[in-house]
Motif scaffolding. Sequence first.
Motif, short mmCIF file in Angstrom:
data_model
loop_
_atom_site.label_atom_id
_atom_site.label_comp_id
_atom_site.label_asym_id
_atom_site.label_seq_id
_atom_site.Cartn_x
_atom_site.Cartn_y
_atom_site.Cartn_z
N TYR A 48 -30.05 6.30 13.79
CA TYR A 48 -31.21 6.40 12.90
C TYR A 48 -31.12 5.30 11.84
CZ TYR A 48 -33.40 10.69 14.60
OH TYR A 48 -34.08 11.60 15.37
N GLY A 49 -32.30 4.73 11.49
CA GLY A 49 -32.35 3.68 10.48
C GLY A 49 -33.15 4.12 9.27
N LEU A 50 -32.91 3.44 8.13
CA LEU A 50 -33.71 3.67 6.92
C LEU A 50 -34.50 2.39 6.66
CD1 LEU A 50 -34.45 5.53 4.56
CD2 LEU A 50 -32.58 4.48 3.26
N GLY A 51 -35.84 2.47 6.87
CA GLY A 51 -36.66 1.26 6.85
C GLY A 51 -37.49 1.11 5.59
N ALA A 52 -37.78 -0.15 5.25
CA ALA A 52 -38.74 -0.49 4.20
C ALA A 52 -39.35 -1.84 4.56
CB ALA A 52 -38.05 -0.57 2.83
N ASN A 53 -40.53 -2.13 4.00
CA ASN A 53 -41.21 -3.41 4.26
C ASN A 53 -40.27 -4.59 3.94
OD1 ASN A 53 -42.83 -5.68 4.23
ND2 ASN A 53 -44.45 -4.77 2.98
N ALA A 54 -39.96 -5.37 4.97
CA ALA A 54 -38.99 -6.46 4.80
C ALA A 54 -39.50 -7.57 3.89
CB ALA A 54 -38.63 -7.04 6.17
N PHE A 55 -40.83 -7.60 3.64
CA PHE A 55 -41.40 -8.65 2.78
C PHE A 55 -41.52 -8.19 1.33
CE2 PHE A 55 -43.79 -10.02 6.84
CZ PHE A 55 -42.72 -10.83 7.24
N ASP A 56 -41.12 -6.95 1.03
CA ASP A 56 -41.29 -6.37 -0.31
C ASP A 56 -39.89 -6.11 -0.91
OD1 ASP A 56 -41.59 -4.64 -2.47
OD2 ASP A 56 -43.20 -3.47 -1.54
N GLU A 57 -39.50 -6.99 -1.82
CA GLU A 57 -38.13 -6.91 -2.37
C GLU A 57 -37.86 -5.60 -3.12
OE1 GLU A 57 -36.12 -9.46 -0.82
OE2 GLU A 57 -35.50 -10.17 -2.80
N ASP A 58 -38.90 -5.07 -3.80
CA ASP A 58 -38.70 -3.80 -4.52
C ASP A 58 -38.46 -2.65 -3.54
OD1 ASP A 58 -38.98 -5.02 -6.93
OD2 ASP A 58 -41.14 -4.62 -7.09
N ALA A 59 -39.22 -2.68 -2.44
CA ALA A 59 -39.05 -1.64 -1.42
C ALA A 59 -37.66 -1.74 -0.80
CB ALA A 59 -40.12 -1.79 -0.34
N VAL A 60 -37.23 -2.97 -0.51
CA VAL A 60 -35.91 -3.18 0.09
C VAL A 60 -34.81 -2.69 -0.85
CG1 VAL A 60 -34.28 -4.97 0.85
CG2 VAL A 60 -36.68 -5.07 1.58
N ASN A 61 -35.03 -2.90 -2.13
CA ASN A 61 -34.05 -2.45 -3.12
C ASN A 61 -33.83 -0.94 -3.07
OD1 ASN A 61 -32.22 -3.23 -5.10
ND2 ASN A 61 -33.60 -2.45 -6.69
N LYS A 62 -34.90 -0.20 -2.73
CA LYS A 62 -34.79 1.27 -2.64
C LYS A 62 -33.82 1.68 -1.53
CE LYS A 62 -39.29 2.18 -4.65
NZ LYS A 62 -40.70 2.50 -4.41
N ILE A 63 -33.73 0.88 -0.49
CA ILE A 63 -32.77 1.18 0.60
C ILE A 63 -31.35 1.12 0.04
CG2 ILE A 63 -31.76 0.34 2.75
CD1 ILE A 63 -34.49 -0.77 3.54
N PHE A 64 -31.06 0.05 -0.69
CA PHE A 64 -29.71 -0.11 -1.25
C PHE A 64 -29.38 1.04 -2.19
CE2 PHE A 64 -30.51 -4.38 0.28
CZ PHE A 64 -29.26 -4.81 0.71
N GLU A 65 -30.40 1.44 -3.00
CA GLU A 65 -30.17 2.54 -3.95
C GLU A 65 -29.92 3.86 -3.23
OE1 GLU A 65 -33.43 2.45 -6.67
OE2 GLU A 65 -32.54 0.78 -7.80
N ALA A 66 -30.75 4.16 -2.22
CA ALA A 66 -30.63 5.45 -1.53
C ALA A 66 -29.28 5.56 -0.82
CB ALA A 66 -31.76 5.61 -0.52
N LYS A 67 -28.81 4.47 -0.23
CA LYS A 67 -27.57 4.50 0.55
C LYS A 67 -26.32 4.29 -0.31
CE LYS A 67 -26.96 2.11 4.22
NZ LYS A 67 -26.51 2.65 5.49
#
Length: 333
Positions: free
Chosen positions: A35-54
């Motif tokens: 299973y993966g945790l995805g966010a819009n790869a072109f949106d740096e704020d969205a990508v940051n949420k992945i790092f925070e959640a994990k």
Amino acid sequence: MMTEIISSNDKKAMLRAAELIKRGETVAFPTETVYGLGANAFDEDAVNKIFEAKGRPADNPLIVHIENMNMIGDIAVGIPDDFYTLYEKFMPGPLTIILHRGKKIGDKVTAGLDTVAVRFPRHRTASELIKKSGCPLATPSANLSAHISPTTARHVYDDLNGRIPLIIDGGECSVGIESTVLDLTGEIPLVLRPGAVTLDMLRKVLKEVEQLNKYSPSDTGLFCNKSPGMKYRHYSPNADLYIANDGKDAKFLYDTALKDGKKTVIIAKAANAALYGDRNILTIPDDSKGYAKKIYSLLRLAEQSYGFIVCEKPDLSGSGESVLNRLIKASNK
Ligand code: AMP
Ligand code: MG
């Protein structure tokens, strides 16, 4: 934050999942590997949420997931012919390729590297989510950093409940370990992380290809520089983990731990189960494919009740070598 679990068959809920991605949120979804945790790869704020959640270290880059080749031009540049050869043979599938980074990919996704990892997953739900979201998804495994990768929606929930808005349940992953990572930006193609697409399979289609660091994570100077994520202890259960070469070895490790007062279990291949008498065991399929599919589930199950896990080495054919690579990284050695 409440974490909702939806079924991949629920069309309306799938649209809501895509809406969340469009709004810059994260969504967990099944792929054929884990299973993966995805966010819009072109949106740096969205990508940051992945790092925070994990709780993922910022210097560990993410893999960008696509569902067709039209997206590749925005993600990578200077794409070599080998990429298209591999595309014909293995995509969609459990193979990630490192390419030179394109302009629309920011520093968060690549951890500041000038290269980018791209994968085209085979899972129907992954494709559907990417397509409905209308953007490539930066997606690491959907576990807490350093913990075991999830192969069911329940595993994701156990790690990330309250940290992400939504999990798409698409059943158990068929491969069970993370994708092969192949670097095409160096002098010759180099496998940085082994997986279900094996070196032998790659050798059949590429003129040249090598694999660094075949088994041991300890001789990793070059390896770590090439793939930042590999320097971390990974895939680890919340318990001691020891790898046994054979039944005798497993019994010795088990009995020694038991004498030390530890709650102990053996993850044993079905064919060997009878060897262990009244010792605690969890059985795993004998063949390397079945072993790969079940190993993370069994490690998660074992860590709930036991402080000491002895794991019988997988058969090394097919994806067995990749599983051993993961077990070594997860173990106390
Ligand atoms: P995960 O998605 O959690 O399985 O982790 C992704 C893996 O891909 C990590 O080991 C990363 O270090 C590796 N990776 C991602 N991007 C790159 C890159 N640009 N160069 C080398 N390795 C990468
Ligand atoms: Mg991971």
